[in-house]
Design a protein around this motif. Structure first.
Motif, mmCIF file in Angstrom:
data_model
loop_
_atom_site.group_PDB
_atom_site.id
_atom_site.type_symbol
_atom_site.label_atom_id
_atom_site.label_comp_id
_atom_site.label_asym_id
_atom_site.label_seq_id
_atom_site.Cartn_x
_atom_site.Cartn_y
_atom_site.Cartn_z
ATOM 1 N N THR A 142 0.907 -1.196 -0.033
ATOM 2 C CA THR A 142 0.147 -0.278 -0.279
ATOM 3 C C THR A 142 0.868 1.698 0.155
ATOM 4 N N VAL A 165 -0.444 10.463 8.949
ATOM 5 C CA VAL A 165 -2.172 10.179 10.062
ATOM 6 C C VAL A 165 -1.557 8.292 10.911
ATOM 7 N N GLY A 166 -1.130 7.798 11.427
ATOM 8 C CA GLY A 166 -1.337 6.829 11.495
ATOM 9 C C GLY A 166 0.264 5.958 11.916
ATOM 10 N N ARG A 167 0.529 4.871 13.140
ATOM 11 C CA ARG A 167 2.082 4.768 12.307
ATOM 12 C C ARG A 167 2.074 3.137 13.057
ATOM 13 N N SER A 168 1.136 2.658 11.944
ATOM 14 C CA SER A 168 1.154 1.135 12.072
ATOM 15 C C SER A 168 2.545 0.513 10.847
ATOM 16 N N LEU A 170 2.404 -2.000 9.029
ATOM 17 C CA LEU A 170 1.737 -2.413 8.111
ATOM 18 C C LEU A 170 1.829 -0.774 6.610
ATOM 19 N N PHE A 171 1.677 -0.045 7.543
ATOM 20 C CA PHE A 171 1.511 1.392 6.592
ATOM 21 C C PHE A 171 2.364 2.645 6.801
ATOM 22 N N LEU A 196 -3.263 16.963 16.744
ATOM 23 C CA LEU A 196 -3.753 16.624 16.017
ATOM 24 C C LEU A 196 -3.784 17.506 14.670
ATOM 25 N N ARG A 212 -11.122 5.978 10.842
ATOM 26 C CA ARG A 212 -11.909 6.567 11.487
ATOM 27 C C ARG A 212 -12.287 6.985 10.643
ATOM 28 N N LEU A 215 -12.427 11.614 10.103
ATOM 29 C CA LEU A 215 -11.258 12.344 11.030
ATOM 30 C C LEU A 215 -11.164 13.755 10.683
ATOM 31 N N GLY A 231 -7.886 5.173 4.588
ATOM 32 C CA GLY A 231 -8.703 4.794 5.212
ATOM 33 C C GLY A 231 -9.826 4.069 4.161
ATOM 34 N N MET A 232 -10.251 2.875 5.007
ATOM 35 C CA MET A 232 -11.312 2.197 4.103
ATOM 36 C C MET A 232 -12.715 1.730 5.065
ATOM 37 N N ASN A 233 -13.795 3.164 5.488
ATOM 38 C CA ASN A 233 -14.423 2.671 7.088
ATOM 39 C C ASN A 233 -15.704 1.924 6.259
ATOM 40 N N VAL A 269 -6.500 4.849 -3.332
ATOM 41 C CA VAL A 269 -5.667 4.052 -2.721
ATOM 42 C C VAL A 269 -5.792 2.361 -3.004
ATOM 43 N N GLY A 270 -7.214 2.004 -2.629
ATOM 44 C CA GLY A 270 -7.355 0.478 -2.537
ATOM 45 C C GLY A 270 -6.723 -0.030 -3.859
ATOM 46 N N THR A 273 -2.947 -1.484 -3.940
ATOM 47 C CA THR A 273 -2.297 -2.377 -3.161
ATOM 48 C C THR A 273 -2.101 -3.444 -4.078
HETATM 49 P P1 NAP Z 1 -4.248 -0.133 12.553
HETATM 50 O O1 NAP Z 1 -3.227 -0.361 12.365
HETATM 51 O O2 NAP Z 1 -5.650 -0.104 13.662
HETATM 52 O O3 NAP Z 1 -3.334 1.872 12.774
HETATM 53 C C1 NAP Z 1 -4.323 2.394 12.722
HETATM 54 C C2 NAP Z 1 -3.642 3.683 13.565
HETATM 55 O O4 NAP Z 1 -3.755 5.623 13.380
HETATM 56 C C3 NAP Z 1 -2.905 3.789 14.655
HETATM 57 O O5 NAP Z 1 -0.764 4.298 15.092
HETATM 58 C C4 NAP Z 1 -3.171 4.494 15.743
HETATM 59 O O6 NAP Z 1 -2.506 4.728 16.449
HETATM 60 C C5 NAP Z 1 -3.970 5.866 15.107
HETATM 61 N N1 NAP Z 1 -5.050 6.458 14.869
HETATM 62 C C6 NAP Z 1 -6.145 6.112 16.329
HETATM 63 N N2 NAP Z 1 -7.627 6.466 16.195
HETATM 64 C C7 NAP Z 1 -6.233 8.140 16.180
HETATM 65 C C8 NAP Z 1 -7.082 9.552 16.483
HETATM 66 N N3 NAP Z 1 -8.348 9.582 16.565
HETATM 67 N N4 NAP Z 1 -6.126 10.549 15.926
HETATM 68 C C9 NAP Z 1 -4.571 9.787 15.621
HETATM 69 N N5 NAP Z 1 -4.165 8.369 15.514
HETATM 70 C C10 NAP Z 1 -5.259 7.652 15.921
HETATM 71 O O7 NAP Z 1 -4.643 0.082 11.042
HETATM 72 P P2 NAP Z 1 -3.654 -0.102 9.567
HETATM 73 O O8 NAP Z 1 -3.604 -1.043 9.346
HETATM 74 O O9 NAP Z 1 -2.229 1.225 9.719
HETATM 75 O O10 NAP Z 1 -4.806 0.484 8.462
HETATM 76 C C11 NAP Z 1 -5.561 2.523 9.006
HETATM 77 C C12 NAP Z 1 -6.688 3.069 7.997
HETATM 78 O O11 NAP Z 1 -6.277 2.036 6.286
HETATM 79 C C13 NAP Z 1 -7.486 1.266 8.239
HETATM 80 O O12 NAP Z 1 -9.224 1.773 7.840
HETATM 81 C C14 NAP Z 1 -6.972 0.569 7.259
HETATM 82 O O13 NAP Z 1 -8.940 -0.747 6.043
HETATM 83 C C15 NAP Z 1 -6.895 1.192 6.235
HETATM 84 N N6 NAP Z 1 -5.752 0.350 5.365
HETATM 85 C C16 NAP Z 1 -6.686 0.129 3.838
HETATM 86 C C17 NAP Z 1 -5.802 -0.633 2.614
HETATM 87 C C18 NAP Z 1 -6.014 -0.465 1.329
HETATM 88 O O14 NAP Z 1 -6.423 0.497 0.740
HETATM 89 N N7 NAP Z 1 -5.100 -1.768 0.267
HETATM 90 C C19 NAP Z 1 -4.182 -0.872 3.576
HETATM 91 C C20 NAP Z 1 -4.001 -0.011 4.736
HETATM 92 C C21 NAP Z 1 -4.677 -0.027 4.992
HETATM 93 P P3 NAP Z 1 -1.648 4.231 17.618
HETATM 94 O O15 NAP Z 1 -0.497 3.577 17.500
HETATM 95 O O16 NAP Z 1 -1.230 5.388 19.089
HETATM 96 O O17 NAP Z 1 -2.604 3.434 18.610
#
Ligand code: NAP
Length: 292
Positions: A142, A165-168, A170-171, A196, A212, A215, A231-233, A269-270, A273
């Motif tokens: 991604t 925004v986001g520190r996973s 995976l991404f 933020l 979220r 957001l 994001g995909m919600n 973005v979807g 991947t």
């Molecule tokens: P994740 O592992 O749940 O990570 C979410 C991140 O967002 C964490 O770092 C978290 O912070 C942060 N966060 C949560 N609430 C927040 C807030 N209110 N303010 C600021 N930061 C906040 O998710 P992910 O796997 O990275 O995926 C994120 C999104 O992208 C999801 O909707 C997922 O479906 C989408 N996604 C889409 C694709 C695609 O399009 N193919 C691929 C990957 C992901 P903490 O670390 O502090 O908890």
């Protein structure tokens, strides 16, 4: 001025067509078609749909799919043995363990068992380390897809303020590394970030991967910024205001009035991947065959 809409479907179709041409070239030169193995543990319906999509995409570009399914109650050892078999199988160029795995299994430890040269998701510690050292390796799909979208949109990254925004693993983390490698000044935000809104509002390139719905509202977007919404919600179609029921982490209607370019959800973005999963599988096959 209304933002340019970055069309992920079109850019992904381009990448896939190029991969298909390269696979045909590899086979015409006497090589074996690259093989992509997916491993699905359990019957989670969303995961089954993702795996089905990957298998189909693989066939469409002339690669050989290997579809491995294990029951939800499979033990750690059983999944590990399957991964080892695929690591050793010369017909398999890439191995992907569909996440999340059932709760009794340790997903990160299983992922780490995939041979780094077949790690087409780019999630093993070896490939994450190579990325962080700025050395060649397989990159997560991604974030690679986002880099391609930025390149196709001719976004200048050198010296730009990029906010992720986001520190996973995976991404968010690999995204930050890829931006840094292109000389952007990168800030990574998460759930403990103070103010933020203020951090996002200084971004030339704003990338949201939070999970979220909507957001990031208008106040988070600097006029002229490039906005990438990962994001995909899933909401009800009525709540989402579209047929698919999918919305991103950005309030698209408000942000597109300020941004210079923005990705929609769905259709942004979807689709990138899977395109980059195919490209990684091709790259893995080439490097295993000693072809550049
Ligand atoms: P994740 O592992 O749940 O990570 C979410 C991140 O967002 C964490 O770092 C978290 O912070 C942060 N966060 C949560 N609430 C927040 C807030 N209110 N303010 C600021 N930061 C906040 O998710 P992910 O796997 O990275 O995926 C994120 C999104 O992208 C999801 O909707 C997922 O479906 C989408 N996604 C889409 C694709 C695609 O399009 N193919 C691929 C990957 C992901 P903490 O670390 O502090 O908890």
């Amino acid at each position: 001025m209304a933002a340019t809409i970055i069309d992920g479907k079109q850019i992904a179709a381009h990448v896939r067509a190029q991969v298909a041409r390269d696979v045909a070239g590899l086979v015409a030169a006497g090589g074996r078609a690259p093989g992509l193995a997916t491993v699905l543990v359990g019957e989670d319906p969303a995961s089954a749909i993702y795996v089905g999509g990957k298998q189909r995409a693989c066939r469409e570009v002339g690669m050989e799919p290997f579809d491995r399914r294990l029951p939800a109650e499979a033990s750690f050892e059983e999944v590990a043995e399957e991964l080892e078999r695929l690591n050793a199988d010369r017909a398999v160029s890439g191995v992907l363990l569909q996440l999340p795995v059932p709760a009794h299994l340790d997903g990160p430890t299983l992922t780490a068992m995939i041979s780094p040269d077949k790690d087409v998701d780019g999630l093993t510690p070896v490939n994450a380390g190579l990325l962080s050292l700025g050395r060649p390796g397989l990159r997560p799909c991604t974030p690679s897809g986002v880099m391609e979208m930025l390149a196709q949109t001719e976004v200048v990254l050198e010296g730009a303020e990029a906010v992720v925004v986001g520190r996973s693993n995976l991404f968010g983390k690999p995204m930050a590394q890829l931006l840094l490698a292109e000389n952007a000044t990168v800030t990574v935000c998460h759930s403990r970030t103070r103010d933020l809104r203020a951090v996002c509002a200084r971004a030339d390139v704003l990338i949201a991967a939070v999970g979220r719905p909507r957001l990031l509202t208008r106040d988070f977007v600097k006029p002229g910024a490039v906005v990438i919404d990962v994001g995909m919600n899933r909401l009800s179609p009525e709540e989402a205001g579209n047929k698919s029921g999918l919305v991103g982490d950005v309030d698209f209607a408000a942000a597109s009035e300020l941004a210079s370019a923005i990705t929609p959800v769905p259709g942004g973005v979807g689709p990138m991947t899977i395109a980059f999963l195919l490209r990684n599988t091709l790259d893995a096959a080439r490097s295993q065959a000693g072809v550049q």
